[in-house]
Each structure stands twice: as structure tokens, then as C-alpha cells.
Design an enzyme around this catalytic site. Structure first.
Site, PDB file in Angstrom:
ATOM      1  N   GLN A 150       0.815  -1.213   0.000  1.00  0.00           N
ATOM      2  CA  GLN A 150       0.000   0.000   0.000  1.00  0.00           C
ATOM      3  C   GLN A 150       0.849   1.264   0.000  1.00  0.00           C
ATOM      4  O   GLN A 150       0.344   2.351  -0.274  1.00  0.00           O
ATOM      5  CB  GLN A 150      -0.935   0.004   1.204  1.00  0.00           C
ATOM      6  CG  GLN A 150      -0.219   0.202   2.533  1.00  0.00           C
ATOM      7  CD  GLN A 150      -1.137   0.049   3.729  1.00  0.00           C
ATOM      8  OE1 GLN A 150      -1.707  -1.018   3.954  1.00  0.00           O
ATOM      9  NE2 GLN A 150      -1.296   1.120   4.493  1.00  0.00           N
ATOM     10  N   CYS A 156      -5.213   0.636   3.769  1.00  0.00           N
ATOM     11  CA  CYS A 156      -5.387  -0.772   4.126  1.00  0.00           C
ATOM     12  C   CYS A 156      -6.849  -1.189   4.078  1.00  0.00           C
ATOM     13  O   CYS A 156      -7.172  -2.335   3.752  1.00  0.00           O
ATOM     14  CB  CYS A 156      -4.807  -1.031   5.512  1.00  0.00           C
ATOM     15  SG  CYS A 156      -5.552  -0.021   6.816  1.00  0.00           S
ATOM     16  N   HIS A 289      -5.834  -0.990  11.703  1.00  0.00           N
ATOM     17  CA  HIS A 289      -5.340  -1.556  10.451  1.00  0.00           C
ATOM     18  C   HIS A 289      -6.334  -2.585   9.928  1.00  0.00           C
ATOM     19  O   HIS A 289      -7.068  -3.204  10.700  1.00  0.00           O
ATOM     20  CB  HIS A 289      -3.976  -2.206  10.690  1.00  0.00           C
ATOM     21  CG  HIS A 289      -3.263  -2.630   9.447  1.00  0.00           C
ATOM     22  ND1 HIS A 289      -3.076  -1.784   8.371  1.00  0.00           N
ATOM     23  CD2 HIS A 289      -2.698  -3.823   9.094  1.00  0.00           C
ATOM     24  CE1 HIS A 289      -2.409  -2.437   7.421  1.00  0.00           C
ATOM     25  NE2 HIS A 289      -2.173  -3.665   7.838  1.00  0.00           N
ATOM     26  N   ASN A 309      -1.486  -9.379   4.471  1.00  0.00           N
ATOM     27  CA  ASN A 309      -1.285  -7.968   4.746  1.00  0.00           C
ATOM     28  C   ASN A 309      -1.008  -7.214   3.449  1.00  0.00           C
ATOM     29  O   ASN A 309      -0.921  -7.820   2.374  1.00  0.00           O
ATOM     30  CB  ASN A 309      -0.122  -7.798   5.737  1.00  0.00           C
ATOM     31  CG  ASN A 309      -0.196  -6.493   6.511  1.00  0.00           C
ATOM     32  OD1 ASN A 309      -1.002  -5.615   6.227  1.00  0.00           O
ATOM     33  ND2 ASN A 309       0.666  -6.353   7.498  1.00  0.00           N
TER      34      ASN A 309
END
Length: 345
Positions: A150, A156, A289, A309
Site C-alpha cells: 500500500q 489498508c 489496520h 497484509n
């Protein structure tokens, strides 16, 4: 020993290790030397780290500040790994010259959920699931796209939402397509930005928009730009709604993940240097997150959730993380069970 002799010995050491940029610092002035005496090996490590990640600093003062942070972080990482009592390892990654506060401000900016029921919210359809496999990895079923980064944008929320959409469409249609986070970032109706946003707002956008562009047609730039909502949709199946998994309930979350990857909010405050193994220990519940649970399993006797992630392949296990599952706290490890949400097709 004279300064010239000190420079000579330092330069000789650095030449052997190939740290020519350190030698440049040494030879410039004694007051700005980072690569001298007991500091030489750490400075070499810092210089190699800078070269590996393509980093440079605007001036020597900034470099000194970042070097000190790097040195403190490396000491913390090495101390943790040498203790030998943890179920996970830490590692030096691209975030090594950031304090934890700086890291979270840049890379963990998801908004804390404040959820209002909408017409697109559906009931939890997996509550009657009776049997789940002992382990599951949706990557084994061609239902998870490659890890992305990102960057400095706090997007996120868009990455986790899009990853969950990619996966359920792949599971239902057999076609895995990389979809566009940038489309969501630029065009979402709630104006969520690089400063953070909500996962279910991304689902709302895709539903109301009637589709989502591919990552090829609408590539990610890590900067919110002008909306180009004229790209063709690459969804082989339409997203019809989304559901919230019963909150603070890891059993319900397990049933959900057994059917499809699930987007979750999490407290990532301790994730900065995670490298491998099952993350355990102290962890908060300040949700900051967004990630996606793409499986679960057991390693060395510790049950875990497998998380995808959006910090690149250099973080964690090639971009993935194992986080302890089935903990005493009802919120789950790092608040993972507090607000799970997933798209419906």
C-alpha cells in the site's frame, strides 16, 4: 592516534566490507562519522539496508537521526530473537528507521468502525456450519491474489476489502482476478482516503457502483487521485451485499473463514518487525489496520490465523502473518474478532 591514522584504519575496514558510502561519511568530518570504531559494523548494516531499499536522506543531520532509530530498532530485534522464548521471530525490514509511532502514523490508519445497519447488510449465513477442517489455506485453492504494498497511503481498508472480494468471486466462479484498490480509493462515496477509511464503505461502493475495475485497467498509485469511473468492471460475479460476523466470537469467525476469506480490523501496534512464526504476547485492541484472514492452522502446538497484509513481500512471511488463534480474550488476539466483515455474492 592521529585522525589521519583513524581514517586509514576505518577506511581499510570499510573497504573490506564494501561500505564505500560509509567511508565517504568517515572521511568528510570526524564529528559526522557514523562508521568509526565500535559503530562500524552497525553503520555498514545501515548502509546496506539503505541500498537494499533504495533509501537516501536529505542531509547528514537527518541521516544521523534515522541511523540512531535504526540502531535502536536492530538492538530490539536482536534482543527479542536471542531470548529464545518466543513463538515468533522479528526481522529488519523497510520500516527499520521509523519509530513505532511514525510507523503506525504511516501504515496503520484504518478508521475505528462505527457501524450503521444498511440495506446492503445481510445476516450471518454461516452460523449453521457444523464441520470445519483442522487447517485451511485459501491460497491452496487459487483464491488469493499476490501480496501488494500500500506504500505511504493509509489505504489498508481498501486493500482488505478488495482482497476479500477477489477471494469470494474466485471461490464462487473459479476465476481469480486482481481488482483495483485505486478505483475504490478514488471513487468511494464516503470519501475515505489515504488518511484511513472503513472496509464496509468499500463494499458499499462496489455494490452501488455495480462493479469494480481490474488492477490492470486502474493501477494502484498510493495517492488518492481524480475518480475515473469509466473503467469496465472485471467482476465475474456481482457483490450483492456484505455481512458482519458475530462480534467477539472466534468460533463464529472460524466458521466464516472456513467458507471464505474474511476482512478484519486489527491492532497492528506490535507488527512492525514481525518476520515469522506465530505472533503471541501482549497486544492491544485499538483497531488501526485492515487485513484479511485467508486461513488458519497450528504450528508448534500454537493455533493461528493466517493473515494477508498489504505491506509488501519484505514484511513478515513474504507478506503474510500467523497470529495466535483461540485466546482467552473475547476480542481475540489484537482485536481480530471485534469487527470481522465479508462480502456476499
Amino acid at each position: 592516534m592521529s585522525w589521519s591514522k583513524k581514517c586509514y584504519y576505518a577506511a581499510a575496514i570499510l573497504f573490506i566490507f564494501g561500505c564505500t558510502s560509509c567511508y565517504h561519511v568517515v572521511s568528510s568530518s570526524s564529528s559526522s562519522s557514523l562508521c568509526y570504531s565500535e559503530e562500524s559494523s552497525m553503520c555498514i548494516k545501515h548502509e546496506k539496508w539503505m541500498a537494499e531499499h533504495g533509501f537516501s536522506y536529505e542531509n547528514e543531520k537527518v541521516k544521523k537521526t534515522r541511523y540512531q532509530i535504526f540502531k535502536d530498532n536492530v538492538a530490539h530485534i536482536e534482543r527479542h530473537n536471542q531470548e529464545g522464548k518466543h513463538t515468533y521471530k522479528l526481522g529488519i525490514n523497510e520500516f527499520a528507521d521509523l519509530t513505532n509511532e511514525e510507523f503506525l502514523a504511516k501504515y496503520a490508519r484504518s478508521s475505528v468502525p462505527s457501524f450503521n445497519v444498511t440495506s446492503n447488510q445481510s445476516s450471518f449465513e454461516y452460523k449453521c456450519t457444523k464441520h470445519v477442517p483442522h487447517r485451511l489455506d485459501w491460497r491452496d485453492y487459487n483464491a488469493v491474489t499476490p501480496i501488494q504494498n500500500q506504500g505511504d497511503c493509509g489505504s489498508c481498508w481498501a486493500f482488505s476489502a478488495v482482497a476479500a472480494i477477489e477471494s469470494i468471486v474466485a471461490i464462487r466462479s473459479g476465476k481469480l482476478t486482481r481488482l483495483s484498490q485505486q478505483h475504490v480509493l478514488d471513487c468511494n462515496y464516503e470519501h475515505d482516503t489515504c488518511e484511513g477509511g472503513l472496509i464496509h464503505n468499500a463494499f458499499e461502493f462496489v455494490i452501488k457502483n455495480g462493479g469494480l475495475a481490474s488492477a490492470i485497467d486502474y493501477p494502484y498509485t498510493a495517492i488518492q487521485g481524480k475518480c475515473s469511473n469509466n473503467k469496465p468492471s472485471s467482476l465475474s460475479l456481482n457483490i450483492t451485499g456484505y455481512s458482519v460476523v458475530p462480534q467477539n466470537n472466534e468460533k463464529a469467525l472460524l466458521k466464516a473463514v472456513a467458507n471464505q476469506p474474511i476482512a478484519v480490523y486489527i491492532d497492528a501496534s506490535t507488527f512492525q518487525f514481525y518476520k515469522s512464526g506465530v505472533m503471541t504476547g501482549k497486544c492491544g485492541t485499538r483497531l488501526n489496520h485492515g487485513v484479511v484472514i485467508v486461513g488458519y492452522g497450528k504450528e508448534d502446538g500454537v493455533k493461528f490465523w493466517l493473515l494477508k497484509n498489504s505491506w509488501g513481500r519484505g514484511w513478515g512471511e513474504n507478506g503474510y502473518m500467523k497470529l495466535k488463534r483461540k485466546v482467552h480474550a473475547k476480542e481475540g488476539m489484537c482485536g481480530i474478532a471485534m469487527f470481522p466483515v465479508y462480502p456476499n455474492v
